[in-house]
Design an enzyme around this catalytic site. Structure first.
Site, PDB file in Angstrom:
ATOM      1  N   LYS A 261       1.040  -1.310   0.024  1.00 53.65           N
ATOM      2  CA  LYS A 261      -0.103   0.035   0.149  1.00 53.65           C
ATOM      3  C   LYS A 261       0.854   1.358  -0.051  1.00 53.65           C
ATOM      4  CE  LYS A 261      -3.205   2.459   3.156  1.00 53.65           C
ATOM      5  NZ  LYS A 261      -3.984   2.390   4.209  1.00 53.65           N
ATOM      6  N   ASP A 266      -2.692  10.066   3.965  1.00 54.65           N
ATOM      7  CA  ASP A 266      -4.243   9.582   4.197  1.00 54.65           C
ATOM      8  C   ASP A 266      -5.006  10.638   4.996  1.00 54.65           C
ATOM      9  OD1 ASP A 266      -6.697   8.416   4.149  1.00 54.65           O
ATOM     10  OD2 ASP A 266      -6.021   6.640   5.374  1.00 54.65           O
ATOM     11  N   LYS A 273     -10.460  12.170   8.432  1.00 58.30           N
ATOM     12  CA  LYS A 273      -9.956  11.890   9.960  1.00 58.30           C
ATOM     13  C   LYS A 273     -10.021  12.843  10.857  1.00 58.30           C
ATOM     14  CE  LYS A 273      -6.765   8.316   8.124  1.00 58.30           C
ATOM     15  NZ  LYS A 273      -7.241   7.196   8.743  1.00 58.30           N
ATOM     16  N   ASP A 284       1.498   6.175   5.653  1.00 63.60           N
ATOM     17  CA  ASP A 284       0.552   5.316   5.214  1.00 63.60           C
ATOM     18  C   ASP A 284       1.193   4.476   3.929  1.00 63.60           C
ATOM     19  OD1 ASP A 284      -1.815   3.963   5.745  1.00 63.60           O
ATOM     20  OD2 ASP A 284      -3.097   5.422   4.443  1.00 63.60           O
ATOM     21  N   ASP A 343     -12.280   6.765   3.621  1.00 63.31           N
ATOM     22  CA  ASP A 343     -11.028   6.573   4.409  1.00 63.31           C
ATOM     23  C   ASP A 343     -10.712   5.018   4.349  1.00 63.31           C
ATOM     24  OD1 ASP A 343      -8.877   6.993   5.984  1.00 63.31           O
ATOM     25  OD2 ASP A 343     -10.155   6.804   8.113  1.00 63.31           O
ATOM     26  N   GLU A 345      -9.368   3.486   1.899  1.00 59.58           N
ATOM     27  CA  GLU A 345      -8.864   3.450   0.589  1.00 59.58           C
ATOM     28  C   GLU A 345      -7.919   2.642   0.294  1.00 59.58           C
ATOM     29  OE1 GLU A 345      -7.874   5.136   3.158  1.00 59.58           O
ATOM     30  OE2 GLU A 345      -5.669   4.713   3.044  1.00 59.58           O
ATOM     31  N   ARG A 347      -7.710  -0.451   0.840  1.00 61.82           N
ATOM     32  CA  ARG A 347      -8.135  -1.909   0.287  1.00 61.82           C
ATOM     33  C   ARG A 347      -8.431  -1.596  -1.157  1.00 61.82           C
ATOM     34  NH1 ARG A 347     -12.564  -2.337   4.790  1.00 61.82           N
ATOM     35  NH2 ARG A 347     -10.806  -1.182   5.929  1.00 61.82           N
TER      36      ARG A 347
HETATM   37  N1  BES Z   1      -4.459   4.310   6.868  1.00 57.52           N
HETATM   38  C1  BES Z   1      -5.693   3.978   7.864  1.00 57.52           C
HETATM   39  C2  BES Z   1      -5.153   2.885   8.844  1.00 57.52           C
HETATM   40  C3  BES Z   1      -4.276   3.395   9.655  1.00 57.52           C
HETATM   41  C4  BES Z   1      -4.748   3.710  10.854  1.00 57.52           C
HETATM   42  C5  BES Z   1      -3.033   3.264   9.776  1.00 57.52           C
HETATM   43  C6  BES Z   1      -3.846   4.322  12.078  1.00 57.52           C
HETATM   44  C7  BES Z   1      -1.921   3.654  10.825  1.00 57.52           C
HETATM   45  C8  BES Z   1      -2.626   4.090  11.917  1.00 57.52           C
HETATM   46  C9  BES Z   1      -6.621   3.274   6.765  1.00 57.52           C
HETATM   47  O1  BES Z   1      -6.803   3.873   5.471  1.00 57.52           O
HETATM   48  C10 BES Z   1      -7.931   3.887   7.434  1.00 57.52           C
HETATM   49  O2  BES Z   1      -8.281   5.001   7.471  1.00 57.52           O
HETATM   50  N2  BES Z   1      -8.758   2.640   7.923  1.00 57.52           N
HETATM   51  C11 BES Z   1      -9.995   2.991   8.480  1.00 57.52           C
HETATM   52  C12 BES Z   1     -10.879   2.076   7.902  1.00 57.52           C
HETATM   53  C13 BES Z   1     -12.370   2.355   8.280  1.00 57.52           C
HETATM   54  C14 BES Z   1     -12.880   3.632   7.606  1.00 57.52           C
HETATM   55  C15 BES Z   1     -13.195   1.086   7.646  1.00 57.52           C
HETATM   56  C16 BES Z   1      -9.730   2.462  10.072  1.00 57.52           C
HETATM   57  O3  BES Z   1      -9.201   1.603  10.203  1.00 57.52           O
HETATM   58  O4  BES Z   1     -10.233   3.373  10.870  1.00 57.52           O
HETATM   59 ZN    ZN Z   2      -7.834   5.594   5.406  1.00 57.37          ZN
HETATM   60 ZN    ZN Z   3      -4.832   4.573   4.729  1.00 59.42          ZN
END
Ligand code: BES
Ligand code: ZN
Ligand code: ZN
Length: 497
Positions: A261, A266, A273, A284, A343, A345, A347
């Protein structure tokens, strides 16, 4: 910094570092140190017990010269990761003293009968300890660090000479790659666009002799990487799709596809966020960095594996053009996706990366790494990455490599029950269940839809481990998690082939 080997015990340099694990039969070790320093072993033992990171310095005179020994505690049964961390923090704290000639001692019973893993870890840790995180500081350092001038002589028994040399070289080669990965992951997003990742790969490929092809926005459009394009929609900076291939000169034992990734920042997109800790979202692209570092290391080591590394790279930004919650987008695999949360994104871009690698390269094994979910951090904290796989042999091999390197992984399930959570009413699949539970697993289930029924796929969610607290800064910083693990995994499959 130069490393060399020595087998003679006639003369020790003025400064010796002697790593010592805590163990029951430590008497012979203390008497050996006592015979060099002429300090009674009972006295040394009173003040030094070998706890992890404990440093005890002995001052003595030999043939009219003033000398020092740093006893460096490693704790009980240290693993390679412990040794790396201990040496790293030791070197970091004392870098201005680590100059000129230094001896690093593995001759007594302070080291195991095969000291080579310790040597590799020590060399690796020392070099990492010289990492300078202040990339953008304008003021020059007052004290120049000693790294370039120090010469470290490793004292090891002659019978280990060849293996110790290889271990020393590997520890050094690994550190050189890791230090670059640190810079890349720690770089802020205004200094790191998808093109920056592409340039890194191009440079590395040229230097170490592996192929790198970078697809720009036009080619990404004509190929139909629709999910990557959807995430990129709100960004001023165009996406990159980085394709790396390392083909060994020898016959390859296996063909492996890696996908990382590469989200260079992000924001969450329109599902924005919260601002607390949002700055960490510059990291990220830790999965991409792990893939790029592994490509470089494998090429450096000339491993007999045929490797493909693919990095879909983009920012996830907020704009009037951004993909909106509820939008239905396409994907390279041809499946439609309802974007419930912008968010989620990672996947989306991985879906295109995985489908591309599975279709074009048909690898024996398909592995992706991603800082994918906060859910994985809530599950495992910052102590392990989540591992997901549809193949027991593969997951066992990755867990073994994880144990050997101390880059911890923990296996989580991907039962089909979770799949219904991402069923969409209007499209083939949705990118988020709308439900906060089991988020790391439903993310993995989403990815599984795009692997083209590949029989040996593994996904590592490294959100909690791609950055960590360290001696380098008050903030969390890059770990290069995944590079040592994947190289160990690749070496293991080569050795058992
Ligand atoms: N990049 C984030 C995941 C992340 C969070 C990495 C904290 C490192 C530290 C990812 O893209 C994300 O935002 N995931 C969301 C998914 C949700 C909206 C389904 C999450 O995990 O909150
Ligand atoms: Zn995200
Ligand atoms: Zn992310």
């Amino acid at each position: 910094m130069k490393f060399s080997l020595s087998h003679s015990t006639n003369q020790y340099p003025d400064l010796m570092i002697v790593p010592v694990a805590k163990k029951d039969d430590s008497d012979p070790f203390f008497s050996a140190i006592s015979s060099i320093s002429k300090i009674p072993s009972g006295l040394i033992k009173k003040d030094f017990s070998g706890d992890a990171k404990e440093v005890h310095t002995l001052y003595y005179t030999s043939a009219g010269e003033n000398k020092r020994i740093h006893l460096l505690g490693l704790g009980e049964n240290p693993g390679t990761k412990d040794i790396i961390d201990i040496f790293r923090s030791f070197a970091y704290k004392r870098k201005s003293h680590l100059s000129d000639k230094i001896g690093l001692h593995f001759l007594f019973n302070n080291a195991p009968s095969d000291p080579c893993p310790w040597i590799e870890a020590a060399v690796n840790g020392i070099l990492l300890g010289f990492y300078d995180i202040g990339l953008y500081k304008t003021e020059k350092k007052e004290k120049p660090t000693a790294a370039p001038t120090a010469r470290i002589n490793i004292f090891v028994a002659k019978e280990h000479a060849a293996a110790a040399k290889a271990a020393m070289k590997k520890g050094q080669a690994m550190a050189e790659t890791q230090l670059q990965i640190f810079d890349l992951v720690n770089a802020p997003s205004n200094k790191k666009t998808p093109q920056t990742l592409a340039d890194w790969a191009l440079r590395s490929g040229k230097k170490y002799g592996y192929k790198v092809k970078v697809l720009g926005k036009k080619e990404i459009e004509s190929l139909g990487l629709h999910a990557l394009l959807a995430v990129n929609q709100g960004s001023e900076n165009p996406p990159s799709f980085i394709i790396m291939e390392y083909k060994p000169a020898r016959k390859a034992v296996k063909k492996i596809g890696l996908v990382g990734k590469g989200v260079t920042f992000d924001t969450g997109g329109l599902s924005i966020k919260p601002s607390t800790n949002m700055h960490y979202m510059k990291t990220d692209m830790g999965g991409a960095a792990a893939v790029m570092g592994t490509m470089e290391m494998a090429a450096k080591m000339k491993l007999p594996v045929h490797l493909f590394g693919v990095v879909p790279a983009t920012e996830n930004s907020v704009d009037s053009k951004s993909v909106k919650p509820g939008d239905v987008i396409g994907s390279y695999a041809g499946k439609t996706i309802e974007v419930i949360d912008t968010d989620a994104e990672g996947r989306l871009i991985l879906a295109d990366g995985l489908a591309y690698v599975a279709k074009h390269f048909n690898p024996d094994v398909l592995i992706d790494l991603a800082t994918l979910t906060g859910s994985c951090i809530r599950t495992l904290g910052t102590y392990a990455g989540g591992l997901f796989s549809n193949n027991d042999e593969l997951s066992q091999q990755l867990l073994k490599a994880s144990q050997q390197t101390g880059e911890r992984l923990w296996l989580l399930p991907i039962w089909d029950d979770y799949k219904k959570e991402i069923k969409s009413d209007i499209a083939d699949v949705k990118n988020f269940s709308g439900n906060p539970s089991a988020g790391a697993i439903t993310a993995a289930k989403f990815l599984e839809i795009f692997i083209q029924d590949h029989p040996a796929w593994a996904h590592m969610d490294i959100a909690g481990v791609a950055v960590s607290d360290s001696e380098f800064s008050s903030q969390k910083s890059a770990t290069a998690f995944g590079v040592r693990l994947l190289i160990e995994y690749l070496e293991n499959i080569v050795n058992t082939a």
